[in-house]
Scaffold this active site. Sequence first.
Site, short mmCIF file in Angstrom:
data_model
loop_
_atom_site.label_atom_id
_atom_site.label_comp_id
_atom_site.label_asym_id
_atom_site.label_seq_id
_atom_site.Cartn_x
_atom_site.Cartn_y
_atom_site.Cartn_z
CG ASP A 282 70.57 -2.31 79.81
OD1 ASP A 282 71.43 -2.47 78.93
OD2 ASP A 282 69.79 -1.33 79.83
N GLY A 283 73.49 -2.33 81.03
CA GLY A 283 74.39 -1.29 81.53
C GLY A 283 75.86 -1.60 81.38
NE ARG B 164 73.69 2.60 79.85
CZ ARG B 164 72.54 2.29 80.43
NH1 ARG B 164 71.97 3.17 81.24
NH2 ARG B 164 71.96 1.14 80.21
CG HIS C 35 79.49 -6.61 76.29
ND1 HIS C 35 78.20 -6.35 76.71
CD2 HIS C 35 79.65 -5.88 75.15
CE1 HIS C 35 77.61 -5.52 75.86
NE2 HIS C 35 78.48 -5.21 74.91
CB SER D 59 67.32 -8.63 72.77
OG SER D 59 67.82 -7.57 71.97
CG ASN E 89 70.87 -6.90 72.15
OD1 ASN E 89 70.74 -7.65 73.12
ND2 ASN E 89 70.60 -5.60 72.24
CD1 TRP E 90 69.73 -10.62 66.03
CD2 TRP E 90 71.85 -11.08 65.53
NE1 TRP E 90 69.95 -11.94 66.34
CE2 TRP E 90 71.26 -12.25 66.04
CE3 TRP E 90 73.21 -11.13 65.15
CZ2 TRP E 90 71.95 -13.45 66.19
CZ3 TRP E 90 73.89 -12.33 65.29
CH2 TRP E 90 73.27 -13.47 65.80
NE ARG F 76 66.54 -2.47 81.06
CZ ARG F 76 66.26 -2.49 79.78
NH1 ARG F 76 65.07 -2.85 79.38
NH2 ARG F 76 67.17 -2.15 78.88
CB SER G 235 64.27 -4.24 76.30
OG SER G 235 64.50 -2.92 76.71
CD GLU H 266 55.30 -7.72 93.21
OE1 GLU H 266 55.60 -6.51 93.26
OE2 GLU H 266 54.13 -8.13 93.16
C1 IPE Z 1 68.12 -5.43 76.75
O1 IPE Z 1 69.05 -4.42 76.79
C2 IPE Z 1 68.73 -6.68 76.20
C3 IPE Z 1 69.73 -7.33 77.04
C4 IPE Z 1 70.13 -6.94 78.23
C5 IPE Z 1 70.28 -8.53 76.50
P1 IPE Z 1 69.20 -3.36 75.60
O2 IPE Z 1 70.27 -2.42 76.00
O3 IPE Z 1 69.35 -4.06 74.32
O4 IPE Z 1 67.76 -2.66 75.62
P2 IPE Z 1 67.30 -1.22 75.15
O5 IPE Z 1 67.86 -1.00 73.76
O6 IPE Z 1 67.85 -0.24 76.13
O7 IPE Z 1 65.81 -1.26 75.19
C1 IPE Z 2 73.58 -5.15 78.11
O1 IPE Z 2 74.41 -4.06 78.22
C2 IPE Z 2 74.20 -6.28 77.33
C3 IPE Z 2 73.57 -6.52 76.03
C4 IPE Z 2 72.52 -5.91 75.58
C5 IPE Z 2 74.18 -7.54 75.18
P1 IPE Z 2 74.43 -2.93 77.11
O2 IPE Z 2 75.47 -3.32 76.09
O3 IPE Z 2 73.08 -2.68 76.57
O4 IPE Z 2 74.95 -1.70 77.95
P2 IPE Z 2 74.46 -0.21 77.81
O5 IPE Z 2 72.97 -0.21 77.99
O6 IPE Z 2 74.86 0.28 76.45
O7 IPE Z 2 75.17 0.50 78.92
MG MG Z 3 71.56 -1.44 77.12
#
Ligand code: IPE
Ligand code: IPE
Ligand code: MG
Length: 247
Positions: A27-28, A31, A44, A72, A75-76, A195, A203, A214
Amino acid sequence: MKKLFAKKNRACIDKDKLPRHIAIIMDGNGRWAKKRGLARSAGHYAGSERFRSAAKYLQKLGVEHFTVYAFSTENWKRPKEEVDGIFSLLEKYLYEAINDLKDDNIVLSFWGDISPLSPKLIELIEETNELSKKNNGMHVNICLNYGGRAEITRAVKSIANDCAAGVLNPDDISDEVIENRLYSKNTPPPDLLIRPGGETRISNFLLWQLAYSEMVFTDTLWPDLTDDKLEEIIISFQQRNRRFGGL
Ligand code: IPE
Ligand code: IPE
Ligand code: MG
């Protein structure tokens, strides 16, 4: 061999206490890109490059199973343009993985419902599954259109069908019967869940399998989670006392 991963004046990883299975919620990315004034797609891309390097590092270290959350079931909900971008990165990764699979010696698997993906992607995934059969190195599991709830629902449906057909007795349903119907069948549960990205939630990731993992939550964004940072996290994991409900 132990010295290989030692850094000056720093604790080093104890190779005899390695986590067998590491799971990461990648994640992230968005940002990371925003901080640099870039489009989310650039985040990405950086995240996918980090994944490749992390897999190489963990394989060299001797980790047996590496599971990542890539997309996920939720994510759709994102804009179509972003979803399409993620899947085209996946396509690029699969072409390269197919090429490198023999040398990399990883066993690549995909956990989740791949049926809504494009025929091209499904074909590439099937090809990587086939090529992976010849390998015996680290298992890399990419969770794609994956949700922990959907995974458990799928297992429950399969058990209910077998009970209705009379091939399974409800009294014989055990943890093992359930585990054998999850994508993670034959995989030990994650010892360590990481995470990055600052959120302290699961999530909908590996709801069954994380029961005694852990957990490490870090503000570092996924593309910035270097091998050195992974090393620090593994060292901190090795200092924990896992009791599994005992003393
Ligand atoms: C979790 O991240 C899913 C993946 C990293 C693939 P999200 O960015 O989708 O999760 P939320 O929305 O912050 O819970
Ligand atoms: C995780 O990064 C990748 C996927 C969920 C596909 P994000 O796209 O959720 O990145 P942030 O959380 O918006 O920074
Ligand atoms: Mg995210």
